[in-house]
Design a protein around this motif. Structure first.
Motif, PDB file in Angstrom:
ATOM      1  N   ILE B 109       0.763  -1.110  -0.050  1.00  0.00           N
ATOM      2  CA  ILE B 109       0.005   0.012  -0.011  1.00  0.00           C
ATOM      3  C   ILE B 109       0.903   1.163  -0.119  1.00  0.00           C
ATOM      4  N   SER B 110       0.552   2.175  -0.751  1.00  0.00           N
ATOM      5  CA  SER B 110       1.539   3.589  -0.577  1.00  0.00           C
ATOM      6  C   SER B 110       0.564   4.586  -0.957  1.00  0.00           C
ATOM      7  N   VAL B 111       1.030   5.821  -0.914  1.00  0.00           N
ATOM      8  CA  VAL B 111       0.296   7.164  -0.716  1.00  0.00           C
ATOM      9  C   VAL B 111       0.018   8.036  -1.945  1.00  0.00           C
ATOM     10  N   SER B 112       0.992   7.731  -2.910  1.00  0.00           N
ATOM     11  CA  SER B 112       0.951   8.332  -4.298  1.00  0.00           C
ATOM     12  C   SER B 112       1.066   7.534  -5.350  1.00  0.00           C
ATOM     13  N   HIS B 113       0.611   8.095  -6.603  1.00  0.00           N
ATOM     14  CA  HIS B 113       0.663   7.391  -7.779  1.00  0.00           C
ATOM     15  C   HIS B 113       2.208   6.895  -8.057  1.00  0.00           C
ATOM     16  N   GLY B 114       3.083   7.917  -7.885  1.00  0.00           N
ATOM     17  CA  GLY B 114       4.497   7.900  -8.126  1.00  0.00           C
ATOM     18  C   GLY B 114       5.120   6.807  -7.104  1.00  0.00           C
ATOM     19  N   ILE B 115       4.827   6.822  -5.947  1.00  0.00           N
ATOM     20  CA  ILE B 115       5.266   5.756  -4.976  1.00  0.00           C
ATOM     21  C   ILE B 115       4.786   4.417  -5.453  1.00  0.00           C
ATOM     22  N   CYS B 116       3.382   4.302  -5.901  1.00  0.00           N
ATOM     23  CA  CYS B 116       3.010   2.892  -6.210  1.00  0.00           C
ATOM     24  C   CYS B 116       3.721   2.585  -7.748  1.00  0.00           C
ATOM     25  N   ASN B 117       3.782   3.487  -8.568  1.00  0.00           N
ATOM     26  CA  ASN B 117       4.648   3.156  -9.704  1.00  0.00           C
ATOM     27  C   ASN B 117       6.144   2.622  -9.371  1.00  0.00           C
ATOM     28  N   TYR B 118       6.878   3.391  -8.424  1.00  0.00           N
ATOM     29  CA  TYR B 118       7.981   2.687  -7.861  1.00  0.00           C
ATOM     30  C   TYR B 118       8.198   1.408  -7.487  1.00  0.00           C
ATOM     31  N   THR B 249       6.176  21.843  -0.142  1.00  0.00           N
ATOM     32  CA  THR B 249       6.976  20.493   0.116  1.00  0.00           C
ATOM     33  C   THR B 249       8.142  20.666  -1.261  1.00  0.00           C
ATOM     34  N   LEU B 250       9.487  20.780  -0.666  1.00  0.00           N
ATOM     35  CA  LEU B 250      10.691  20.724  -1.802  1.00  0.00           C
ATOM     36  C   LEU B 250      11.100  19.328  -2.161  1.00  0.00           C
ATOM     37  N   PRO B 251      11.241  19.213  -3.474  1.00  0.00           N
ATOM     38  CA  PRO B 251      11.453  17.799  -3.816  1.00  0.00           C
ATOM     39  C   PRO B 251      13.222  17.606  -3.664  1.00  0.00           C
ATOM     40  N   ILE B 252      13.347  17.512  -2.361  1.00  0.00           N
ATOM     41  CA  ILE B 252      14.948  17.331  -2.291  1.00  0.00           C
ATOM     42  C   ILE B 252      15.241  15.875  -2.270  1.00  0.00           C
ATOM     43  N   THR B 253      14.285  14.704  -1.986  1.00  0.00           N
ATOM     44  CA  THR B 253      14.525  13.447  -2.295  1.00  0.00           C
ATOM     45  C   THR B 253      13.555  12.981  -3.324  1.00  0.00           C
ATOM     46  N   TYR B 257       9.643  14.194  -3.948  1.00  0.00           N
ATOM     47  CA  TYR B 257       9.118  14.691  -5.346  1.00  0.00           C
ATOM     48  C   TYR B 257       7.908  13.777  -5.667  1.00  0.00           C
ATOM     49  N   HIS B 258       7.686  12.455  -5.073  1.00  0.00           N
ATOM     50  CA  HIS B 258       6.306  11.847  -5.251  1.00  0.00           C
ATOM     51  C   HIS B 258       5.309  11.993  -4.202  1.00  0.00           C
ATOM     52  N   SER B 259       5.655  12.760  -3.224  1.00  0.00           N
ATOM     53  CA  SER B 259       4.697  12.877  -2.209  1.00  0.00           C
ATOM     54  C   SER B 259       3.237  13.331  -2.172  1.00  0.00           C
ATOM     55  N   SER B 260       2.635  12.989  -1.668  1.00  0.00           N
ATOM     56  CA  SER B 260       1.217  13.340  -1.630  1.00  0.00           C
ATOM     57  C   SER B 260       0.746  13.620  -0.101  1.00  0.00           C
ATOM     58  N   PRO B 261       1.094  14.890   0.406  1.00  0.00           N
ATOM     59  CA  PRO B 261       1.050  15.172   1.720  1.00  0.00           C
ATOM     60  C   PRO B 261      -0.353  15.238   2.253  1.00  0.00           C
ATOM     61  N   ILE B 278       5.460  22.666  -7.572  1.00  0.00           N
ATOM     62  CA  ILE B 278       5.286  21.947  -8.992  1.00  0.00           C
ATOM     63  C   ILE B 278       5.783  20.386  -8.742  1.00  0.00           C
ATOM     64  N   LEU B 279       5.013  19.651  -8.520  1.00  0.00           N
ATOM     65  CA  LEU B 279       5.292  18.345  -8.253  1.00  0.00           C
ATOM     66  C   LEU B 279       4.275  17.252  -9.076  1.00  0.00           C
ATOM     67  N   PRO B 280       4.469  15.961  -9.434  1.00  0.00           N
ATOM     68  CA  PRO B 280       3.641  15.263 -10.218  1.00  0.00           C
ATOM     69  C   PRO B 280       2.152  15.203  -9.494  1.00  0.00           C
ATOM     70  N   GLU B 281       2.305  14.749  -8.132  1.00  0.00           N
ATOM     71  CA  GLU B 281       1.295  14.453  -7.328  1.00  0.00           C
ATOM     72  C   GLU B 281       0.224  15.729  -7.165  1.00  0.00           C
ATOM     73  N   HIS B 282       0.910  16.992  -7.035  1.00  0.00           N
ATOM     74  CA  HIS B 282       0.215  18.031  -6.940  1.00  0.00           C
ATOM     75  C   HIS B 282      -0.621  18.615  -8.321  1.00  0.00           C
ATOM     76  N   LEU B 283       0.009  18.277  -9.317  1.00  0.00           N
ATOM     77  CA  LEU B 283      -0.609  18.526 -10.553  1.00  0.00           C
ATOM     78  C   LEU B 283      -1.944  17.709 -10.657  1.00  0.00           C
TER      79      LEU B 283
END
Lengths: 93, 346
Positions: B109-118, B249-253, B257-261, B278-283
């Motif tokens: 289970i994960s919190v964002s599309h980006g992390i799920c894709n990872y 949220t700054l994409p320093i890691t 970058y894939h966070s969905s806070p 500007i981050l994928p999940e925010h868009l």
């Protein structure tokens, strides 16, 4: 899923303060009432009284190995000292 | 990986990891006893540290886990968490995590599309990956009772000592832990440029170090205030009276970058126009590329563009607010989330 499946939730965070853990337990409760929690506490973390709405079994596991605690303390000290070393950080700014 | 992803060699990530790894051994025996005593049908693992202990027990005693199903809740991408880790430790974490998840055929289970894709790329299996967003809660998880009618909102609390001047000025909110690398400094710097804008930072500091650093920042204390942490179930009603929300949220890691806070979903539940990094999940969440956006994005590293983008955002607040009519707001225990859990536990 049948209602009587046993679920063990293992978390390295103190579940009393972590909403993601609390929310997952609430969601799991829709499917089973037989939920237990094992929380891996840090060496300096205090075992809290369960003040949540969940009436469940909670196992709080503290690191028991004395050697490990000593090594952990050693690292914590080193990390603290390293963090306070402003001269060192100035070089890389 | 984003081009602005930064890697620091001199960080403390590896020391913390070695420390955690040494600690693992001391949890093993007791956890093994608990599993032997309980004989669960399902083990639900929260985060990597718990997985590391389990994988260590699994190595020695595979029979114990014979009929047990595993669910792994990855709050973040562990090897790309903040602070950034050195290469070897990243590899080690990734190796242990992915190997164990494959061995036990765990559902993730994960919190964002980006992390799920990872995870679906790493595990080469997307059937076992599920998205559970960090949606806000209306449920009180604690037993203590309080009178809900006495609860105030952010506007009342913010302007109880300071008069709102001019009266048409806007109040923005940032909700969440006040800590490093969440873009708080950048947000403050931005608000400093707009004398008609107020900002409420709703949350508490997670470290004394950051609190001290925060104290030294140059900002107008009457326009930017810290309001103490508000309980999760009261937060939506508390922030509802603000004019907009800021999610910097700054994409320093890669994990950030894939966070969905939480703060993004809380702001959505409160129907607030959102100004975000500007981050994928925010868009996706702000529907920036649709005809009904509920907010705007900008790069908080680019101070010149940021100021212009924020000015444009402020001029369109009513439009963003209006677009919430097209939004379906859901809470963490909404029927669609329960359905996902049903699939996971099948």
């Amino acid at each position: 899923m049948s209602k009587d499946k046993k679920i063990l939730v293992i978390t390295s965070r103190s579940f009393y303060n972590d909403y993601r853990v609390l929310k997952s337990i609430y969601n799991l409760m829709n499917f089973s009432k037989r939920i237990s929690i094992a929380q891996l506490l840090k060496s300096n973390e205090i075992i809290q009284k369960n003040n949540t709405i969940f009436d469940i079994n909670i196992y709080s596991i503290k690191p028991k190995n004395k050697a490990s605690i000593n090594i952990q303390k050693f690292f914590e000290k080193k990390v603290d000292k390293f963090k306070r070393n402003e001269k060192f950080f100035k070089i890389f700014k | 990986m984003p081009s602005f992803y930064t890697f620091k060699f001199f960080n403390l990530g590896y020391l913390k990891f070695i420390n955690d790894y040494i600690n693992i051994k001391s949890y093993e025996k007791e956890l093994e006893n608990i599993i032997t005593k309980n004989i669960p049908d399902i083990i639900y693992i929260h985060e990597f540290k718990a997985l590391l202990v389990l994988s260590s027990i699994y190595k020695k005693n595979k029979i114990l886990f014979k009929n047990i199903k595993f669910i792994y809740d990855a709050h973040e991408i562990e090897c790309f968490r903040n602070p950034p880790k050195v290469f070897i430790i990243k590899l080690f974490i990734e190796f242990i995590e992915i190997k164990f998840l494959k061995q036990v055929k765990a559902k993730v289970i994960s919190v964002s599309h980006g992390i799920c894709n990872y995870y679906s790329n790493k595990l080469k299996n997307n059937k076992n990956i599920f998205l559970i967003k960090n949606l806000p809660s209306k449920i009180r998880f604690y037993k203590d009772n309080y009178d809900i009618t006495t609860e105030k909102n952010v506007k009342e609390v913010f302007f109880q000592d300071t008069p709102r001047d001019p009266p048409n000025s806007k109040l923005g909110i940032y909700s969440g832990i006040l800590t490093l690398n969440r873009g708080i400094e950048e947000a403050i710097q931005l608000i400093n440029n707009f004398p008609n804008i107020y900002l409420a930072l709703v949350g508490s500091f997670n470290s004394k170090k950051f609190e001290a650093r925060f104290d030294k920042l140059n900002y107008d204390r009457s326009r930017i205030k810290i309001i103490e942490h508000v309980e999760n179930d009261l937060l939506i009603n508390f922030i509802k009276t603000a004019d907009f929300s800021i999610v910097p949220t700054l994409p320093i890691t890669l994990s950030y970058y894939h966070s969905s806070p939480n703060k993004l979903h809380e702001s959505k539940a409160a129907n607030l126009p959102i100004f975000a990094q500007i981050l994928p999940e925010h868009l996706i969440e702000l529907k920036v590329n649709s005809s009904h956006p509920i907010g705007a994005v900008s790069d908080f590293f680019n101070h010149i563009n940021l100021k212009n983008d924020f000015e444009i955002f402020l001029n369109h607040l009513n439009e963003y607010k209006h677009n919430y009519k097209f939004e379906k707001i859901s809470y963490f225990n909404s029927p669609d989330q329960v359905k996902i859990y049903q699939k996971i536990l099948r």
